[in-house]
Design a protein around this motif. Structure first.
Motif, PDB file in Angstrom:
ATOM      1  N   GLU A   1       1.705  -1.522   4.204  1.00  0.00           N
ATOM      2  CA  GLU A   1       1.265  -2.677   4.406  1.00  0.00           C
ATOM      3  C   GLU A   1       1.033  -3.440   3.255  1.00  0.00           C
ATOM      4  OE1 GLU A   1       1.092  -4.148   7.294  1.00  0.00           O
ATOM      5  OE2 GLU A   1       1.868  -2.470   8.256  1.00  0.00           O
ATOM      6  N   PRO A   2       1.216  -4.946   3.258  1.00  0.00           N
ATOM      7  CA  PRO A   2       1.099  -5.696   1.993  1.00  0.00           C
ATOM      8  C   PRO A   2      -0.511  -5.745   1.595  1.00  0.00           C
ATOM      9  CG  PRO A   2       2.111  -6.748   3.367  1.00  0.00           C
ATOM     10  CD  PRO A   2       1.632  -5.723   4.474  1.00  0.00           C
ATOM     11  N   THR A   3      -0.800  -5.553   0.231  1.00  0.00           N
ATOM     12  CA  THR A   3      -2.253  -5.647   0.009  1.00  0.00           C
ATOM     13  C   THR A   3      -2.714  -6.580  -0.899  1.00  0.00           C
ATOM     14  OG1 THR A   3      -4.076  -4.180  -1.029  1.00  0.00           O
ATOM     15  CG2 THR A   3      -1.910  -3.774  -1.504  1.00  0.00           C
ATOM     16  N   ASP A   4      -3.637  -7.344  -0.978  1.00  0.00           N
ATOM     17  CA  ASP A   4      -4.069  -8.429  -2.124  1.00  0.00           C
ATOM     18  C   ASP A   4      -4.861  -7.722  -3.291  1.00  0.00           C
ATOM     19  OD1 ASP A   4      -2.918 -10.414  -0.689  1.00  0.00           O
ATOM     20  OD2 ASP A   4      -4.609 -10.904   0.507  1.00  0.00           O
ATOM     21  N   GLN A   5      -5.005  -6.576  -3.339  1.00  0.00           N
ATOM     22  CA  GLN A   5      -5.689  -5.841  -4.326  1.00  0.00           C
ATOM     23  C   GLN A   5      -4.830  -5.730  -5.689  1.00  0.00           C
ATOM     24  OE1 GLN A   5      -9.194  -3.525  -3.160  1.00  0.00           O
ATOM     25  NE2 GLN A   5      -7.692  -2.200  -2.048  1.00  0.00           N
ATOM     26  N   ALA A   6      -5.591  -5.450  -6.698  1.00  0.00           N
ATOM     27  CA  ALA A   6      -4.743  -5.499  -7.991  1.00  0.00           C
ATOM     28  C   ALA A   6      -4.337  -4.067  -8.241  1.00  0.00           C
ATOM     29  CB  ALA A   6      -5.964  -5.527  -9.246  1.00  0.00           C
ATOM     30  N   TYR A   7      -4.127  -3.246  -7.010  1.00  0.00           N
ATOM     31  CA  TYR A   7      -3.547  -1.891  -7.260  1.00  0.00           C
ATOM     32  C   TYR A   7      -2.910  -1.665  -5.848  1.00  0.00           C
ATOM     33  CZ  TYR A   7      -8.421  -0.980  -5.951  1.00  0.00           C
ATOM     34  OH  TYR A   7      -9.693  -0.739  -5.377  1.00  0.00           O
TER      35      TYR A   7
ATOM     36  N   CYS B   1       0.769  -1.148   0.048  1.00  0.00           N
ATOM     37  CA  CYS B   1       0.117   0.229  -0.125  1.00  0.00           C
ATOM     38  C   CYS B   1       0.716   1.354   0.072  1.00  0.00           C
ATOM     39  CB  CYS B   1      -1.030   0.174   1.228  1.00  0.00           C
ATOM     40  SG  CYS B   1      -2.008   1.596   1.367  1.00  0.00           S
ATOM     41  N   LEU B   2       0.611   2.241  -0.972  1.00  0.00           N
ATOM     42  CA  LEU B   2       1.344   3.553  -0.944  1.00  0.00           C
ATOM     43  C   LEU B   2       1.052   4.178   0.117  1.00  0.00           C
ATOM     44  CD1 LEU B   2       1.244   4.122  -4.809  1.00  0.00           C
ATOM     45  CD2 LEU B   2       3.218   3.451  -3.360  1.00  0.00           C
ATOM     46  N   LEU B   3       0.051   4.013   0.830  1.00  0.00           N
ATOM     47  CA  LEU B   3      -0.430   5.067   2.055  1.00  0.00           C
ATOM     48  C   LEU B   3       0.172   4.599   3.333  1.00  0.00           C
ATOM     49  CD1 LEU B   3      -2.452   5.729  -0.242  1.00  0.00           C
ATOM     50  CD2 LEU B   3      -4.055   6.325   1.532  1.00  0.00           C
ATOM     51  N   CYS B   4       0.104   3.338   3.862  1.00  0.00           N
ATOM     52  CA  CYS B   4       0.505   2.721   4.948  1.00  0.00           C
ATOM     53  C   CYS B   4       1.664   1.618   4.869  1.00  0.00           C
ATOM     54  CB  CYS B   4      -0.669   2.004   5.559  1.00  0.00           C
ATOM     55  SG  CYS B   4      -1.213   0.607   4.918  1.00  0.00           S
TER      56      CYS B   4
ATOM     57  N   VAL C   1      -7.515  -2.259   1.725  1.00  0.00           N
ATOM     58  CA  VAL C   1      -8.783  -2.059   1.603  1.00  0.00           C
ATOM     59  C   VAL C   1      -9.170  -0.994   2.702  1.00  0.00           C
ATOM     60  CG1 VAL C   1     -11.062  -3.133   2.356  1.00  0.00           C
ATOM     61  CG2 VAL C   1      -9.460  -4.406   0.765  1.00  0.00           C
ATOM     62  N   PRO C   2      -8.622  -1.030   3.988  1.00  0.00           N
ATOM     63  CA  PRO C   2      -8.681  -0.108   4.743  1.00  0.00           C
ATOM     64  C   PRO C   2      -8.565   1.383   4.569  1.00  0.00           C
ATOM     65  CG  PRO C   2      -7.686  -1.801   5.901  1.00  0.00           C
ATOM     66  CD  PRO C   2      -7.392  -1.960   4.498  1.00  0.00           C
ATOM     67  N   CYS C   3      -7.295   1.715   3.739  1.00  0.00           N
ATOM     68  CA  CYS C   3      -6.829   2.975   3.386  1.00  0.00           C
ATOM     69  C   CYS C   3      -7.828   3.458   2.344  1.00  0.00           C
ATOM     70  CB  CYS C   3      -5.465   2.648   2.879  1.00  0.00           C
ATOM     71  SG  CYS C   3      -4.196   2.845   4.163  1.00  0.00           S
ATOM     72  N   GLU C   4      -8.430   2.506   1.369  1.00  0.00           N
ATOM     73  CA  GLU C   4      -9.281   2.989   0.288  1.00  0.00           C
ATOM     74  C   GLU C   4     -10.605   3.309   0.815  1.00  0.00           C
ATOM     75  OE1 GLU C   4     -11.111   1.181  -3.796  1.00  0.00           O
ATOM     76  OE2 GLU C   4      -9.800  -0.162  -2.475  1.00  0.00           O
ATOM     77  N   ALA C   5     -10.964   2.641   2.061  1.00  0.00           N
ATOM     78  CA  ALA C   5     -12.181   2.982   2.695  1.00  0.00           C
ATOM     79  C   ALA C   5     -12.058   4.350   3.373  1.00  0.00           C
ATOM     80  CB  ALA C   5     -12.561   2.140   3.656  1.00  0.00           C
ATOM     81  N   GLU C   6     -10.874   4.921   3.770  1.00  0.00           N
ATOM     82  CA  GLU C   6     -10.798   6.221   4.361  1.00  0.00           C
ATOM     83  C   GLU C   6     -10.883   7.106   3.432  1.00  0.00           C
ATOM     84  OE1 GLU C   6     -10.502   6.907   7.722  1.00  0.00           O
ATOM     85  OE2 GLU C   6     -11.107   4.806   7.947  1.00  0.00           O
ATOM     86  N   LEU C   7     -10.464   7.089   2.242  1.00  0.00           N
ATOM     87  CA  LEU C   7     -10.514   8.131   1.376  1.00  0.00           C
ATOM     88  C   LEU C   7     -11.811   9.165   1.315  1.00  0.00           C
ATOM     89  CD1 LEU C   7      -8.725   6.585  -1.769  1.00  0.00           C
ATOM     90  CD2 LEU C   7      -7.597   8.163  -0.034  1.00  0.00           C
ATOM     91  N   PRO C   8     -11.829  10.319   1.264  1.00  0.00           N
ATOM     92  CA  PRO C   8     -13.081  11.176   1.404  1.00  0.00           C
ATOM     93  C   PRO C   8     -13.926  10.948  -0.083  1.00  0.00           C
ATOM     94  CG  PRO C   8     -11.145  12.574   0.544  1.00  0.00           C
ATOM     95  CD  PRO C   8     -10.533  11.161   0.904  1.00  0.00           C
TER      96      PRO C   8
END
Length: 245
Positions: A26-32, A21-24, A36-43
């Motif tokens: 942490e490893p991510t299983d998403q295609a980008y 994850c470019l924000l935190c 998921v937690p950081c994506e949910a925190e976006l406004p």
């Protein structure tokens, strides 16, 4: 202009499967590269004006300005409002050359637009990035709107033309001006490239952030006067009305 780095290796390996994850970090299983937690925190911009995407308390409404006078563009599409942490991410991309962040946000905007197209939003025939004055382009070294438009065009299979709109005169930075001064600042700021094919076409302007909409309005008027059938605006974020929560 080639906006890509001059060295021989990639800034970011976008096809890499094991993303961080470019924000935190942490490893991510998403295609980008966004967990998921950081994506949910976006406004996310859920409640907006149906025309200009201004954040509103409820959905399915027009803001006061669009009720009084419809803008030249038909619709603004933006996934987020310009709040934390999206504002910091855009600033890093725009002012500090953090292109992987810009690439990530463009990818998410592409997913947003693909979903909107599936819902019935008309697809444009061409993407047009908001042009940058020569002096500012030399200082920054790249036009972030052109980079977003290029990435979107490839993802959505829509042609992108960064030479159709021109900004022959350098103007004062819009961020330094209030709404009325922004309109005056843009008078005569844009023109069309010689031989530009406009008549009857559905075109979409691409920028990073829509603030007052003065730039989008000036460009949409220019395109409509040249015969465009419809002009939409795609951007990463929409700012709220000054003084609003």
């Amino acid at each position: 202009m080639n906006c890509q780095p001059g060295h021989g290796r990639s800034v970011y390996i976008w096809s890499k499967n094991n993303h961080t994850c470019l924000l935190c970090d942490e490893p991510t299983d998403q295609a980008y590269p966004l967990c998921v937690p950081c994506e949910a925190e976006l406004p996310w911009l859920d409640q907006r004006c149906e025309r200009c995407a201004l954040p509103l308390p409820i959905t399915g409404m027009l803001c006061g300005a669009c009720n009084r006078q419809s803008p030249a563009f038909t619709r603004v599409e933006a996934p987020w409002h310009f709040g934390f942490p999206l504002d910091a991410l855009v600033n890093r991309f725009k002012h500090h050359g953090r292109w992987p962040i810009g690439r990530l946000l463009s990818e998410l905007l592409g997913h947003w637009l693909a979903h909107r197209f599936d819902e019935g939003l008309p697809r444009p025939g061409c993407l047009l990035p908001v042009p940058m004055g020569r002096k500012r382009l030399r200082q920054r070294g790249y036009n972030q709107a052109a980079m977003v438009a290029g990435w979107l065009g490839k993802q959505l299979n829509i042609p992108c033309d960064e030479h159709m709109l021109l900004r022959p005169h350098d103007t004062q930075a819009q961020q330094e001006l209030n709404a009325r001064a922004r309109l005056r600042n843009l008078q005569g700021a844009f023109t069309l490239a010689p031989g530009a094919r406009i008549k009857g076409r559905h075109l979409a302007l691409v920028d990073d952030v829509l603030t007052t909409g003065a730039t989008a309005q000036a460009l949409a008027l220019l395109l409509l006067k040249a015969g465009a059938a419809r002009v939409d605006v795609y951007c990463l974020a929409r700012t709220p009305k000054p003084g609003s929560a």
